[in-house]
Structure formats: C-alpha cells, structure tokens
Design an enzyme around this catalytic site. Structure first.
Site, PDB file in Angstrom:
ATOM      1  N   ASP A  33       0.866  -0.973  -0.050  1.00 13.98           N
ATOM      2  CA  ASP A  33       0.207  -0.051  -0.002  1.00 13.98           C
ATOM      3  C   ASP A  33       0.990   0.949   0.023  1.00 13.98           C
ATOM      4  O   ASP A  33       1.810   1.135   0.645  1.00 13.98           O
ATOM      5  CB  ASP A  33      -1.048  -0.183   1.155  1.00 13.98           C
ATOM      6  N   ILE A  34       0.528   2.053  -0.730  1.00 20.25           N
ATOM      7  CA  ILE A  34       1.199   3.430  -0.881  1.00 20.25           C
ATOM      8  C   ILE A  34       1.474   4.348   0.462  1.00 20.25           C
ATOM      9  O   ILE A  34       2.291   5.157   0.607  1.00 20.25           O
ATOM     10  CB  ILE A  34       0.818   4.079  -2.101  1.00 20.25           C
ATOM     11  N   VAL A 100     -10.995   2.897  -3.598  1.00 18.09           N
ATOM     12  CA  VAL A 100     -10.734   2.495  -4.996  1.00 18.09           C
ATOM     13  C   VAL A 100     -11.711   1.420  -5.293  1.00 18.09           C
ATOM     14  O   VAL A 100     -11.810   0.421  -5.023  1.00 18.09           O
ATOM     15  CB  VAL A 100      -9.059   1.767  -4.941  1.00 18.09           C
ATOM     16  N   HIS A 104     -10.275  -5.040  -3.398  1.00 19.34           N
ATOM     17  CA  HIS A 104      -8.757  -5.309  -2.871  1.00 19.34           C
ATOM     18  C   HIS A 104      -8.991  -5.840  -1.519  1.00 19.34           C
ATOM     19  O   HIS A 104      -9.872  -5.338  -0.583  1.00 19.34           O
ATOM     20  CB  HIS A 104      -7.871  -4.038  -3.162  1.00 19.34           C
TER      21      HIS A 104
HETATM   22  P1  5GP Z   1      -9.826   1.377   0.486  1.00 18.77           P
HETATM   23  O1  5GP Z   1     -10.125   2.597   1.201  1.00 18.77           O
HETATM   24  O2  5GP Z   1     -10.349   1.492  -1.007  1.00 18.77           O
HETATM   25  O3  5GP Z   1     -10.220   0.323   1.030  1.00 18.77           O
HETATM   26  O4  5GP Z   1      -8.158   1.531   0.021  1.00 18.77           O
HETATM   27  C1  5GP Z   1      -7.386   1.924  -1.045  1.00 18.77           C
HETATM   28  C2  5GP Z   1      -6.064   1.898  -0.466  1.00 18.77           C
HETATM   29  O5  5GP Z   1      -5.241   2.107  -1.743  1.00 18.77           O
HETATM   30  C3  5GP Z   1      -5.670   2.859   0.239  1.00 18.77           C
HETATM   31  O6  5GP Z   1      -5.176   2.271   1.517  1.00 18.77           O
HETATM   32  C4  5GP Z   1      -4.624   3.448  -0.281  1.00 18.77           C
HETATM   33  O7  5GP Z   1      -3.497   4.040   0.512  1.00 18.77           O
HETATM   34  C5  5GP Z   1      -4.101   2.719  -1.343  1.00 18.77           C
HETATM   35  N1  5GP Z   1      -3.530   3.431  -2.685  1.00 18.77           N
HETATM   36  C6  5GP Z   1      -4.646   4.471  -3.321  1.00 18.77           C
HETATM   37  N2  5GP Z   1      -3.727   4.617  -4.485  1.00 18.77           N
HETATM   38  C7  5GP Z   1      -2.526   3.925  -4.340  1.00 18.77           C
HETATM   39  C8  5GP Z   1      -1.540   3.713  -5.317  1.00 18.77           C
HETATM   40  O8  5GP Z   1      -1.237   4.593  -6.427  1.00 18.77           O
HETATM   41  N3  5GP Z   1      -0.611   2.717  -5.232  1.00 18.77           N
HETATM   42  C9  5GP Z   1      -0.692   1.794  -3.970  1.00 18.77           C
HETATM   43  N4  5GP Z   1       0.421   1.042  -3.754  1.00 18.77           N
HETATM   44  N5  5GP Z   1      -1.721   1.899  -3.233  1.00 18.77           N
HETATM   45  C10 5GP Z   1      -2.750   2.981  -3.246  1.00 18.77           C
END
Ligand code: 5GP
Length: 124
Positions: A33-34, A100, A104
């Site tokens: 995760d970034i 996103v 995931h």
């Molecule tokens: P959600 O909130 O959708 O469950 O989690 C999305 C995750 O994607 C977040 O933890 C965020 O830090 C990660 N994320 C968003 N953009 C990127 C990216 O460009 N690269 C990576 N590796 N992680 C990302």
C-alpha cells in the site's frame, strides 16, 4: 456500480502506474500500500475487473476466487505472519469507506493491530 477501467488499480494492472509488487500469478497481483497503516500493509487484488466483493462473489470463477484467497494466505506465510498473526479487511461501498473501486483485500501485520475498529468509531 459499473466497473471503471480508469481506477488506480486498473492502471497498476495495465502497468501504467508502478507498484512495489510482492506477489503475482495468473489471477492475482499483490503490492505494498502506498500509505501503509501498519508495518506490513499489502493490497491483494484480482486481475479481473471486479468492483467489490459483491461483484466478485457473483461474477468471478471458482478458480479466481480460490486464487485470491490462496494468494492472501501465501503472502502472509511468505512474510512470516502465520504465527504472529495478521488481519485481512476489504472495504465495500460508502459505509465500508471504499476509495478504489477495484476489489482489494488489505493484509496488515508485523505489529499488534489493536481493536478491529477504532474505538471512537464504535457506536457501542
Ligand atoms: P480502500 O479505502 O479503497 O479500501 O483502500 C484503498 C487503498 O489503496 C488505500 O489504503 C490507499 O493508500 C491505497 N492506494 C491508493 N492509491 C494507491 C496507489 O497508487 N498505489 C498503491 N500501492 N496504493 C494506493
């Protein structure tokens, strides 16, 4: 919600955006995760275009579903998390706080992870 091929994970899958890959097979990609929220914070995603768990559970093949969950367990093992323990989590929709729109699974580990939800968010 229809799948949006412009989401960030679709771009990672197409190689348009880099990632720090930790695992890949025919059906699954996993990368750090970034913005890590634990010492180990890995995202495990299906290569197929699925918005969320609802979409995946309805439309993915048995092979894709097995591959995703087997990959999560393998990645945990490869990072020595089996005995210390870990947490998996998948956010869906507005209440889940999904950012996103490509399914995931977050894999957290490497430290004590505390309560399942932040106490301040708990209504109980
Ligand atoms: P959600 O909130 O959708 O469950 O989690 C999305 C995750 O994607 C977040 O933890 C965020 O830090 C990660 N994320 C968003 N953009 C990127 C990216 O460009 N690269 C990576 N590796 N992680 C990302």
């Amino acid at each position: 919600m229809p799948y949006n091929p412009q989401n960030i994970f679709a771009k990672i899958l197409r190689g348009e955006i880099p990632c720090h890959k930790v695992y890949e097979d025919d059906h699954v990609l996993a990368f750090h995760d970034i913005h890590p929220q634990a010492k180990i914070h890995i995202l495990v995603i299906p290569k197929g275009a699925y918005v969320d768990m609802t979409d995946f559970s309805k439309n993915a093949s048995e092979r894709e579903i097995a591959a995703l969950f087997r990959a999560v367990a393998k990645i945990a093992k490869d990072h020595d998390l089996e005995s210390s323990g870990y947490r998996i989590l998948s956010n869906q929709g507005v209440n889940g706080g999904q950012e996103v729109p490509h399914l995931h699974i977050h894999l957290f580990g490497g430290q004590s992870l505390g309560p399942m939800l932040a106490r301040s968010q708990s209504p109980f």
